[in-house]
Each structure stands twice: as structure tokens, then as C-alpha cells.
Design an enzyme around this catalytic site. Structure first.
Site, PDB file in Angstrom:
ATOM      1  N   HIS A 168      -8.039  -5.345   0.208  1.00 54.86           N
ATOM      2  CA  HIS A 168      -6.723  -4.706   0.256  1.00 54.86           C
ATOM      3  C   HIS A 168      -5.892  -5.198   1.445  1.00 54.86           C
ATOM      4  O   HIS A 168      -4.682  -5.364   1.340  1.00 54.86           O
ATOM      5  CB  HIS A 168      -6.930  -3.192   0.337  1.00 54.86           C
ATOM      6  CG  HIS A 168      -5.655  -2.406   0.360  1.00 54.86           C
ATOM      7  ND1 HIS A 168      -4.715  -2.504  -0.628  1.00 54.86           N
ATOM      8  CD2 HIS A 168      -5.175  -1.504   1.248  1.00 54.86           C
ATOM      9  CE1 HIS A 168      -3.701  -1.694  -0.343  1.00 54.86           C
ATOM     10  NE2 HIS A 168      -3.953  -1.080   0.786  1.00 54.86           N
ATOM     11  N   ASP A 218      -8.853  -6.969  -4.067  1.00 53.56           N
ATOM     12  CA  ASP A 218      -8.422  -5.627  -3.659  1.00 53.56           C
ATOM     13  C   ASP A 218      -8.959  -4.609  -4.669  1.00 53.56           C
ATOM     14  O   ASP A 218      -8.481  -4.540  -5.797  1.00 53.56           O
ATOM     15  CB  ASP A 218      -6.892  -5.586  -3.600  1.00 53.56           C
ATOM     16  CG  ASP A 218      -6.343  -4.246  -3.105  1.00 53.56           C
ATOM     17  OD1 ASP A 218      -7.135  -3.277  -2.986  1.00 53.56           O
ATOM     18  OD2 ASP A 218      -5.132  -4.173  -2.846  1.00 53.56           O
ATOM     19  N   SER A 222       0.834  -1.194   0.000  1.00 50.42           N
ATOM     20  CA  SER A 222       0.000   0.000   0.000  1.00 50.42           C
ATOM     21  C   SER A 222       0.878   1.258   0.000  1.00 50.42           C
ATOM     22  O   SER A 222       1.729   1.405  -0.868  1.00 50.42           O
ATOM     23  CB  SER A 222      -0.935  -0.051   1.211  1.00 50.42           C
ATOM     24  OG  SER A 222      -1.990   0.841   1.061  1.00 50.42           O
TER      25      SER A 222
END
Lengths: 208, 401
Positions: free
Chosen positions: B373, B340, B174
Site C-alpha cells: 500500500h 497493495d 489512501s
């Protein structure tokens, strides 16, 4: 290395040591591993199946999940010394475009494929009237991922159309031995169970 | 917990038995700390130079004699440096203990692992909650806007400070993945292997939009007081909590929410015909919001979300992402997750295409998971197998095996 598949071994022998190679449809990475260990190449791969890619990366190979039909266009001209398509061209949606891309992004292209002109296949269609199922091509017509079969003659025709020069061509019979360089095309097309072509382009990589 | 020592042999303080105060943690962290003065200023993208700044970090394992086995872990938006030890603020385990430790894919018996709090963060690295020497008060909104590149610049100074000329690997997911990409682009010769997970080379419009909702929630809380809340006792907890609740949904997937909660009711037999948290999913989100405000500074949240929004690696290279990695010798391993939707596979593919175009060595796999995610933080065997293989091969190539 008697445990290595004969067609993979043949391809490995066509590759100059230390070169940069892309194997399109590299499966579990058997050829890449062979090329890395035997020819010390900078080996890269593309594979459609998630399991195949995960297995390759877990073996330490540089492999990306991708599709020969859609992802080759992103590579620049002459990105590799060799681009290899091993037993995969018959499963692509657009074999001609795939081969064009291979000749563009590689200085050489190596293609191996099952020969649909083999006598056994011709005989099954001629005498049984059924789509051929052989030890080499064991899936039935409705299960097979192979949607674009060709014969050795067909493939030579496509190479001519694309202006690709055949630097080497080998046909293997059912027992995996080389049919020999002296044999004429019709003989190869009838008795070769699979073929391996080493190609290069004649014109510029991309049209000006 | 692995013993933590830096190269001077100084052990980091053990977590206090009672949990520490997050406000104190911002200035006097329960971590190793590197302080820099005017001799080592931090020039930031916004044009401001920090003359006094600090970076808090944790280390695990031992640096080898060649100083060639260091792995830098970059944390995500609300992560911190406590990647593989009990967090002194929350008392919970490290956020990536499944991945980092003895015998783990990032094996602390073999590698020297460093994880630092990002600049702009609130667990000991200089950020909006830090004391501004000029005023004697917390910076608040007087702190300069931070970018991902600023975070990486600060980490590069720390790595240099630790006497490490080149990192064996930089890894993160991320916002951490953004830092990995920035590292590989800014310092290609100092990164042997790069592992950007569940990330993107630029933040999408949708993600900027979600961040803006979160920021507006914080700023709409009257207790935010124009960012000056640290001067008093009140905190914009409501606003930050709502921001976290919204963001948390984006870290999950419809399938994961359905599997976890469905339409189940929370400790009751029937609907109450009120706005109470009837549904388990509501109760869960409220808990996520409340527990977040106890450990995170609201202004930090504003700054770090902004840093992600501003990230666009291609824009720094004439709009061509491949140029960010031109001539790179770094080997990359990129991974995304099927469910995700915050950093979808298409974002990872864009990175992979650019790396291919620049001729870099890259592996890429889209992993099957219904956890959204957050999957990169969770126990995902396929991810671990991939990382084990990639890191092992890279270690052999570096002569670490």
C-alpha cells in the site's frame, strides 16, 4: 498524414467529428490520438497491457486498464457514439459477446480485423499444410494471442446472426488500398487482407 | 524548501531549529492557519456544529492571476500538511517531496499547491487534541466523530477563504484518496481533475477489522485514561505504538518485508531464546511504533481510523456508486498497485466502473510494485510518468499550459 496506418485512417474517416468514442484494445493509443487530433472526438480507451495504458495516460489520453471480454458489460446502453475494436476481435475469448456489448453500448460499432480467408493464408494451409504465418500475422500458432480468427464471410455471418446492419464495409488488399465497393463478397474474401466494418444494431440496445 | 506564502503574502513560520512540541502544535501550529468563528460554523455529519474551529495548512508555489492553478493535496491517515517541507515535529522531509516541488510531476513552478491538516487531526486543525473553549481542556473524546465528508467540508471552506472558486486538481492516496472522491462527489463544479490513488469508495470489512484492533490497543493502555490523558503528563504510548506496528504491516507486502529483512537477526549472531527483538523485522516494527507516538495524538488516531471506517460513498447515494458522480465533468485518474492488499486493485476497479457508468472521463492503471500500500508514497517512476501525463493533459485542457 501519410505516416498514419491506412486502416486507422479509414476508421477515423468513419467517425463523425465531435462524437464520443471508445476504443477497445487501444494499444499505445495511436488511433485515439488520431481521433482526438483529426476528428476532435471525446476519446476513451480500454487496454489490457499495463505498459499500453501507462503509455496512453502519459500521452494524456483517457484510458483504463481492462479487458474487452469482461469489462464492457459495465457500461450502460448508448454510452458512446462509436465503439471501436481495431485488430482485436480475433484475440478475444468470446468475440460474439464482445460484439453484442459493442452494439449495445455504442450507437455504432466499428470493427477491423485480419481476414483469414485471404488467398495467401488459404494457400499456406492448402499447399504447405502449416498454420499460416504472414507479414500481417507474424506469430506462429503457439505464440499468437489470436485465438479466434475469422474470414470476412464469417464476420458477415455473425453480424447477420446478431441483427447488425452493415452501414459500410471496406476491404484492404496487401498494399493497403481499398478493394472497391463494386467487388462481390467472394472477391473481398479472397483478396482482402483486412476488413473494416461500420455497424449499427437494429433492435433495442438491451432486450426488454 | 519552497518559499511558502499565502495570498496575503504572509509567509509561514520556518521550522524551529529544535523540534516543536506536538501538543503545542495541535493548537498553535507551525503552519499557516485559518480560524473560523460562529460566522462560518462547521456542520458535521454527526449532527454537531463547531462554532469555533481552525484549519492548519501549507502552500507552495504561486496562485496565478486567474486563480485557476490551485492543486489541493489530501493527506492519508497519519499524514499531515507538511507535504513538501521539512516536518517541524519530526525534522524529516515532507511526505510527498518526491512528487511535489519545482520540476516534479506536481510542479510548484506551475501550480499553487495547498495541503491542509484534516479536521480531527493533531497538527493544528481542530481535533480531539485541540483546546475546548467551553472547558479550557483538550477535547479528548468530547470531540464529535469526524467523517471524510466533514474533512472535505472544512477544506472547501479553506479553499473558499483563499479566494479559489475552482481547484485545478485534488489529489491524494489512501484516506487522501477517499477525500478526493468525496470532493468530486460533493463539489463536482469545483474540481477540474481528480486523482484518487490506492484507495476505495468504501472501507472494507477487513480494513475496519484492522482499525478496530488498533483502537482496542490504544484503549487497552491504562495511560489512555478514557481519552483524558492530555490533562496529565502520561501518554498511552504503548497502546498507540502497538496500533502503529499492526497497521504498518498492512501498509507493506510479504515480498517487501522479505526483501528488506527476510529472517535476518538484529545485531546478533544467534537467537537469544528470549522475547527480545531477535529479528530485524521486529526491531523495525518497534522503531516504527516508538517514532509514531512521538508525533501523533492517540485520540486523533481513534477518530481518523473511525472516519475511514464510516466512509461509504455509494451508501450516500442509494447504494449506487455511479450516482455519486452523475453528470460529472471532472477528469479522473485512478491508480492502484499490484501488491497493495489493503486497498487492492478491485477497490479501484469498482471506482472506475462507477465512473464509466456515469460517463465520466477516467484513466486507470494498475502499477507494478512489490511495495504494498505504501507504494503511493514512494519513488515509483511508473506512477510519476502516469501523473505527469495526466496532469499535463489536464493543464492543457484548462488552458494552464
Amino acid at each position: 498524414m501519410s505516416d498514419v496506418r491506412i486502416d486507422l485512417s479509414l476508421i477515423a474517416d468513419m467517425v463523425e467529428p465531435g462524437s464520443k468514442v471508445l476504443d477497445v484494445g487501444c494499444g499505445d493509443g495511436a488511433l485515439l490520438a488520431l481521433l482526438a487530433s483529426r476528428r476532435h472526438v471525446d476519446a476513451r480507451g480500454i487496454e489490457l497491457s499495463r505498459e499500453g495504458v501507462a503509455g496512453c495516460v502519459a500521452r494524456g489520453l483517457s484510458v483504463i486498464q481492462g479487458d474487452a471480454d469482461t469489462d464492457l458489460g459495465d457500461y450502460p446502453d448508448d454510452a458512446f457514439d462509436y465503439v471501436i475494436l481495431s485488430q482485436t476481435i480475433q484475440a478475444t475469448r468470446a468475440p460474439r459477446r464482445v460484439l453484442e456489448n459493442m452494439l449495445r453500448i455504442g450507437r455504432r460499432a466499428i470493427v477491423s480485423f485480419p481476414n483469414f480467408g485471404h488467398w495467401n493464408i488459404r494457400a499456406q494451409l492448402a499447399f504447405k499444410g502449416r498454420m499460416p504465418v504472414t507479414s500481417n500475422l507474424p506469430e506462429t500458432w503457439h505464440d499468437t494471442p489470436n485465438i479466434h480468427f475469422c474470414t470476412i464471410r464469417d464476420f458477415v455471418g455473425l453480424c447477420d446472426t446478431l441483427g447488425a446492419v452493415t452501414e459500410r464495409a471496406v476491404a484492404l488488399n496487401a498494399s493497403g488500398s481499398d478493394i472497391g465497393v463494386k467487388a462481390p463478397w467472394w472477391f473481398w474474401n479472397l483478396f482482402g487482407q483486412q476488413a473494416v466494418f461500420l455497424l449499427r444494431r437494429t433492435g433495442p440496445a438491451s432486450p426488454p | 524548501m519552497t518559499a511558502k506564502t499565502n495570498r496575503t503574502g504572509k509567509a509561514s513560520k520556518a521550522p524551529a531549529s529544535a523540534l516543536v512540541d506536538p501538543v503545542r502544535e495541535a493548537n498553535e501550529p507551525t503552519s499557516l492557519l485559518a480560524r473560523f468563528g460562529p460566522e462560518r460554523p462547521l456542520a458535521m455529519d454527526c449532527g454537531v456544529t463547531l462554532d469555533r474551529w481552525q484549519i492548519a495548512y501549507q502552500t507552495y508555489g504561486t496562485l496565478n492571476a486567474d486563480r485557476s492553478n490551485a492543486v489541493l493535496v489530501c493527506h492519508a491517515l497519519t499524514g499531515d500538511q507538511h507535504v513538501a517541507n521539512t516536518n517541524p515535529v519530526t525534522g524529516k522531509s515532507g511526505w510527498w517531496e518526491v512528487l511535489i516541488g519545482p520540476g516534479c510531476p506536481i510542479d510548484t513552478d506551475r501550480y499553487f499547491v495547498i495541503c491542509s491538516n484534516v479536521i480531527g487531526g493533531c497538527l493544528g486543525s481542530t481535533g480531539p487534541a485541540s483546546l475546548d473553549q467551553a472547558t479550557g481542556r483538550a477535547y479528548g473524546l468530547n470531540f464529535p466523530l469526524v467523517t471524510i465528508r466533514d474533512m472535505v467540508r472544512a477544506q472547501a471552506v479553506l479553499v473558499e477563504h483563499l479566494g479559489i472558486a475552482s481547484l485545478f486538481a485534488v489529489i491524494g492516496g489512501s484516506m487522501g484518496g477517499m477525500q478526493v472522491l468525496q470532493w468530486a462527489s460533493s463539489y463536482p463544479d469545483r474540481v477540474f481533475a481528480a486523482v484518487p490513488l490506492a484507495t476505495a469508495a468504501r472501507h472494507s470489512a477487513q480494513n475496519i477489522a484492522f482499525h478496530e484492533v488498533g483502537r482496542q490497543a490504544v484503549m487497552a493502555d491504562p495511560d489512555w485514561q478514557g481519552g483524558r490523558y492530555l490533562d496529565g503528563a502520561k501518554r498511552p504510548s504503548k497502546g498507540l505504538s502497538v496500533a502503529r506496528m499492526g497497521a504498518h504491516i498492512t501498509y507493506l507486502s510479504e515480498a517487501a518485508l522479505h526483501r528488506k529483512f527476510g529472517r535476518n537477526l538484529q545485531d546478533r549472531e544467534a537467537r537469544t531464546f528470549t522475547f527480545d527483538a531477535d529479528f530485524q523485522v521486529e526491531s523495525y516494527l518497534r522503531y516504527q511504533g516508538i517514532s509514531f507516538v512521538e508525533r501523533f495524538d492517540a485520540n486523533s488516531y481513534l477518530y481518523l481510523t473511525r472516519a475511514m471506517d464510516y466512509f461509504d460513498l455509494a451508501a450516500d447515494h442509494g447504494g449506487v456508486l455511479a450516482k455519486a458522480f452523475a453528470g460529472s465533468k471532472t477528469r479522473f485518474c485512478v491508480a492502484s498497485f499490484t501488491s497493495d492488499w489493503l486497498f487492492p486493485t478491485s477497490d479501484s476497479r469498482a471506482i472506475v466502473h462507477a465512473l464509466n457508468a456515469s460517463g465520466a472521463s477516467v484513466s486507470f492503471v494498475e502499477l507494478e510494485s512489490d511495495k504494498g500500500h505504501d507504494a503511493f508514497l514512494l519513488d515509483e517512476p511508473e506512477l510519476f510518468a502516469t501523473l505527469r501525463g495526466f496532469i499535463g493533459a489536464a493543464a492543457r485542457a484548462r488552458g494552464l499550459a
